[in-house]
Design an enzyme around this catalytic site. Structure first.
Site, PDB file in Angstrom:
ATOM      1  N   ASP A   1       0.816  -1.214   0.000  1.00  0.00           N
ATOM      2  CA  ASP A   1       0.000   0.000   0.000  1.00  0.00           C
ATOM      3  C   ASP A   1       0.849   1.263   0.000  1.00  0.00           C
ATOM      4  O   ASP A   1       2.061   1.220   0.168  1.00  0.00           O
ATOM      5  CB  ASP A   1      -0.949   0.005   1.217  1.00  0.00           C
ATOM      6  CG  ASP A   1      -0.271  -0.477   2.503  1.00  0.00           C
ATOM      7  OD1 ASP A   1       0.945  -0.259   2.659  1.00  0.00           O
ATOM      8  OD2 ASP A   1      -0.959  -1.076   3.350  1.00  0.00           O
TER       9      ASP A   1
ATOM     10  N   ASN B   1      -7.311  -3.316  14.726  1.00  0.00           N
ATOM     11  CA  ASN B   1      -8.691  -3.661  14.348  1.00  0.00           C
ATOM     12  C   ASN B   1      -8.746  -4.850  13.390  1.00  0.00           C
ATOM     13  O   ASN B   1      -9.792  -5.139  12.814  1.00  0.00           O
ATOM     14  CB  ASN B   1      -9.398  -2.448  13.739  1.00  0.00           C
ATOM     15  CG  ASN B   1      -8.721  -1.938  12.467  1.00  0.00           C
ATOM     16  OD1 ASN B   1      -7.747  -2.522  11.991  1.00  0.00           O
ATOM     17  ND2 ASN B   1      -9.235  -0.849  11.918  1.00  0.00           N
TER      18      ASN B   1
ATOM     19  N   HIS C   1      -6.985  -5.164  10.561  1.00  0.00           N
ATOM     20  CA  HIS C   1      -6.758  -4.901   9.139  1.00  0.00           C
ATOM     21  C   HIS C   1      -5.430  -5.502   8.680  1.00  0.00           C
ATOM     22  O   HIS C   1      -4.484  -5.635   9.454  1.00  0.00           O
ATOM     23  CB  HIS C   1      -6.855  -3.403   8.808  1.00  0.00           C
ATOM     24  CG  HIS C   1      -5.702  -2.563   9.267  1.00  0.00           C
ATOM     25  ND1 HIS C   1      -5.837  -1.526  10.165  1.00  0.00           N
ATOM     26  CD2 HIS C   1      -4.394  -2.561   8.926  1.00  0.00           C
ATOM     27  CE1 HIS C   1      -4.669  -0.942  10.359  1.00  0.00           C
ATOM     28  NE2 HIS C   1      -3.775  -1.561   9.618  1.00  0.00           N
TER      29      HIS C   1
ATOM     30  N   GLU D   1      -9.580  -2.272   5.756  1.00  0.00           N
ATOM     31  CA  GLU D   1     -10.227  -1.998   7.029  1.00  0.00           C
ATOM     32  C   GLU D   1     -11.407  -2.947   7.253  1.00  0.00           C
ATOM     33  O   GLU D   1     -11.915  -3.569   6.315  1.00  0.00           O
ATOM     34  CB  GLU D   1     -10.715  -0.546   7.049  1.00  0.00           C
ATOM     35  CG  GLU D   1      -9.620   0.503   6.908  1.00  0.00           C
ATOM     36  CD  GLU D   1      -8.847   0.746   8.191  1.00  0.00           C
ATOM     37  OE1 GLU D   1      -8.810  -0.148   9.056  1.00  0.00           O
ATOM     38  OE2 GLU D   1      -8.278   1.841   8.343  1.00  0.00           O
TER      39      GLU D   1
END
Length: 234
Positions: free
Chosen positions: A62, A128, A130, A135
């Site tokens: 990314d 979380n 990811h 996400e």
């Protein structure tokens, strides 16, 4: 999914590097790379090794939207500082965060991945759950795409910026479907703040609410964790 517990991040990096050497001996040519603090010790092992990576291709997960490669917060800069300057590759691919058409850039990146199937994919995991910048709520069928970052991710990454207002709100990320095409995945996680996500990834239901849970379906995943990150696995 195989779990390897280590004493600390340094040992984790050494084990990940041993796995890489085994993969290279079997003919791996393309590495999928991650940023953040988790893979740094692994990159340090790569840089100090006598191995030559000049025949290898790398594809990063990314990049932030809106940051130039010269920004010291860009992932391009991170990779040069932590790996590429010390160990040149044949070719390094990262998404172009300054592309005028980010949707077209995502499609271009999918074509790169199709042309260079990833043999050895390095991952971290967010608090979380990811992976990459995928996400919670991201479709498991998603390929490379533009992501609106959640507040928890922006907050977690703000430690790398002067202020939280400076953290980009979007990124271009390899999708979950793209990641799952990798031949082998090595996920690194260290610290108590990762314990909930690791537990959900290993034992929880496979759900888009915790993106990393899809790794339960991959045939060759190795998870390297310290005792803090593994604290909820017992």
């Amino acid at each position: 999914m195989k779990i390897i517990r280590v004493q600390d991040q340094i040992e984790g990096g050494k084990i990940a590097f041993t796995l890489l050497k085994d993969s290279l001996a079997k003919g791996a040519k393309t590495l999928g790379l991650a940023t953040g603090s988790s893979p740094i010790s692994f990159y340090q092992e790569m840089v100090k090794s006598p191995l030559d990576f000049s025949d290898l291709t790398s594809i990063n997960l990314d990049e932030y939207v809106g940051l130039s490669v010269e920004s010291d917060q860009s992932y391009d800069y991170f990779m040069r500082q932590n790996l590429f300057n010390g160990k040149p590759f044949k070719k390094n691919y990262l998404p172009n965060g300054l592309a005028t058409d980010v949707e077209a850039e995502a499609k271009r990146y999918d074509q790169i991945i199709a042309e260079h199937p990833i043999d050895f994919q390095v991952l971290g995991i967010g608090r979380n759950g990811h992976i990459g910048f995928n996400e919670p709520g991201t479709s498991f069928e998603e390929e490379t795409h533009v992501v609106d970052l959640q507040e928890s991710t922006i907050e977690a990454n703000s430690r790398f910026f002067t202020s939280i207002e400076d953290v980009p709100k979007q990124a271009i990320s390899m999708g979950i479907a793209s990641i799952m095409k990798s031949k082998m995945i090595v996920l690194l996680a260290f610290g108590q703040e990762k314990a909930d996500a690791i537990k959900g990834m290993v034992f929880g239901p496979i759900t888009e609410d915790l993106p990393a849970s899809i790794l339960q379906k991959h045939d060759h995943v190795i998870v390297i964790v310290d005792e803090a990150a593994a604290s909820q696995l017992d």
